[in-house]
Scaffold this motif. Structure first.
Motif, PDB file in Angstrom:
ATOM      1  N   ASN A   1       0.861  -1.186   0.000  1.00  8.12           N
ATOM      2  CA  ASN A   1       0.000   0.000   0.000  1.00  8.12           C
ATOM      3  C   ASN A   1       0.894   1.231   0.000  1.00  8.12           C
ATOM      4  O   ASN A   1       1.732   1.397  -0.877  1.00  8.12           O
ATOM      5  N   CYS A   2       0.758   2.044   1.085  1.00  8.92           N
ATOM      6  CA  CYS A   2       1.516   3.300   1.134  1.00  8.92           C
ATOM      7  C   CYS A   2       2.793   3.153   1.970  1.00  8.92           C
ATOM      8  O   CYS A   2       3.525   4.108   2.156  1.00  8.92           O
TER       9      CYS A   2
ATOM     10  N   CYS B   1       0.838   1.783   6.326  1.00 11.37           N
ATOM     11  CA  CYS B   1      -0.145   0.851   6.899  1.00 11.37           C
ATOM     12  C   CYS B   1       0.180  -0.608   6.567  1.00 11.37           C
ATOM     13  O   CYS B   1      -0.519  -1.511   6.999  1.00 11.37           O
TER      14      CYS B   1
ATOM     15  N   CYS C   1      -6.602   3.579   6.577  1.00  7.60           N
ATOM     16  CA  CYS C   1      -5.447   4.426   6.264  1.00  7.60           C
ATOM     17  C   CYS C   1      -5.912   5.365   5.151  1.00  7.60           C
ATOM     18  O   CYS C   1      -6.794   5.002   4.350  1.00  7.60           O
TER      19      CYS C   1
ATOM     20  N   CYS D   1      -4.596   5.975   2.533  1.00  8.58           N
ATOM     21  CA  CYS D   1      -4.276   5.491   1.184  1.00  8.58           C
ATOM     22  C   CYS D   1      -5.412   4.660   0.580  1.00  8.58           C
ATOM     23  O   CYS D   1      -5.351   4.325  -0.609  1.00  8.58           O
TER      24      CYS D   1
HETATM   25 ZN   LIG Z   1      -1.743   3.225   3.780  1.00  7.66          ZN
END
Ligand SMILES: [Zn+2]
Ligand code: SF4
Length: 330
Positions: free
Chosen positions: A268-269, A272, A297, A299
């Motif tokens: 993901n980002c 998270c 999150c 994202c």
């Molecule tokens: Zn994230």
């Protein structure tokens, strides 16, 4: 140097798994073999396993590797034997070696081996201890179109189905591997392809392992990734697949994403990722979709926008890369 390599397994480790709903210790070995025949011919687009193979490995070298395995094995209940190819291909594992390998694990309750479907024949299964055997087949997708255009798998769904039916008939449990997001599919199409494949494979499988594509060295996927034409799947996509999976029989659906949370693996980002990966790991054992309830999150919105934009633009390129918002790779 080469000789030492050929006499050493690629890797040995221990982990947790499940047999008949019970959490057990598993012993895992990857034998170094002469390699997958298909990888030597054309190979799957995402597979870099051949880098671990060695054409000089024969019966003597497998026996040497088995000595290392004997030392490391401490009667774990589950033995998982991988070859980065097909255990049932006698060019990789000669018949004599099969028997010797199974003898080492005579105390295990279950022995898992991996193979391509063309090697699943009555004759080939004959000399294996059926009572403890489990077979794993990498179907990757239940769509022939995806298999041909996005995976280059070298077999069709009907060949998997034939092998799976034989295993079901013989009462041998089947674990099916499915890919999440082979190249040339948008993120959204990849999720849908995976969900359809889960329903199909669940007719034949005791368990289904979802493998999000990770970018392995020397592969077509790596070439596309370096150009910005491929992004490994979002972990949110994996959560979506695990939450929405519909199975026809009591198949256990799980995932242990290789390289998860890295640029080359499902991610993901990066803020998270660890939390999401932990919930995916818990789900593998609990099968409780509530594991994903409290994940959040900022994202998630970026992921949703990514799904929509790729769809609108009709492209599978890594939009974030082109917008220069995500790239921190090599
Ligand atoms: Zn994230
Ligand atoms: S993914 Fe499996 S079948 Fe495909 S090339 Fe690699 S080892 Fe062979």
């Amino acid at each position: 140097m080469t000789q030492n390599r050929s006499r050493t397994p690629v890797s040995i480790w221990k982990e947790w798994d499940i047999i008949d709903g019970k959490r057990v210790r598993a012993f895992v070995v990857i034998f170094r073999t002469s390699g997958c025949w298909w990888a030597r011919k054309e190979g799957c687009l995402m597979c870099g396993y051949n880098a671990e193979s060695d054409s000089s490995v024969g019966l003597a070298e497998i026996r040497e590797q088995l000595n290392r395995v004997r030392e490391a094995y401490s009667n774990e209940e589950f033995a998982k034997i991988y070859t980065s190819g097909s255990f049932l291909d006698t060019r990789e594992i000669p018949r004599e070696a099969r028997t010797e390998i199974f003898e080492v694990f005579h105390g295990a309750k279950r022995i898992l081996i991996e193979t391509r479907p063309e090697f699943v024949t009555e004759d080939n299964l004959r000399d294996l201890s059926r009572d403890k055997l489990e077979l794993a087949i990498g179907l990757e997708s239940a769509s022939d179109k995806t298999l041909v255009k996005c995976v280059r798998k070298g077999f069709f769904v009907r060949e998997y189905e034939k092998a799976a039916k034989l295993l079901n008939h013989e009462g041998i449990p089947l674990r099916t591997y499915l890919l999440l997001k082979p190249p040339f599919l948008t993120e959204k199409d990849a999720i849908e392809d995976c969900l359809r494949s889960i329903s199909f494979a669940s007719r034949f499988s005791e368990s289904i392992s979802i493998n999000p594509v990770n970018v392995q060295k020397g592969t077509v996927v790596e070439f596309l990734w370096k150009r910005g034409d491929y992004r490994p799947p979002w972990l949110w996509s994996l959560v979506e697949v695990l939450s929405k999976a519909k199975v026809e029989k009591e198949s256990r659906v799980f995932s242990s994403p290789t390289g998860g949370g890295s640029m080359r693996g499902a991610h993901n980002c990066f803020r998270c990722d660890s939390e999401v990966l932990r919930s995916i790991e818990r789900f593998a054992f609990s099968q409780d979709k509530r594991e994903f309830d409290n994940l959040c999150c900022s994202c998630v919105d970026r992921w949703k926008a990514f799904l929509e934009t790729q769809d609108l633009m009709g492209t599978s390129v890594d939009i974030d890369r082109y917008m220069n918002t995500d790239w921190e790779g090599e």
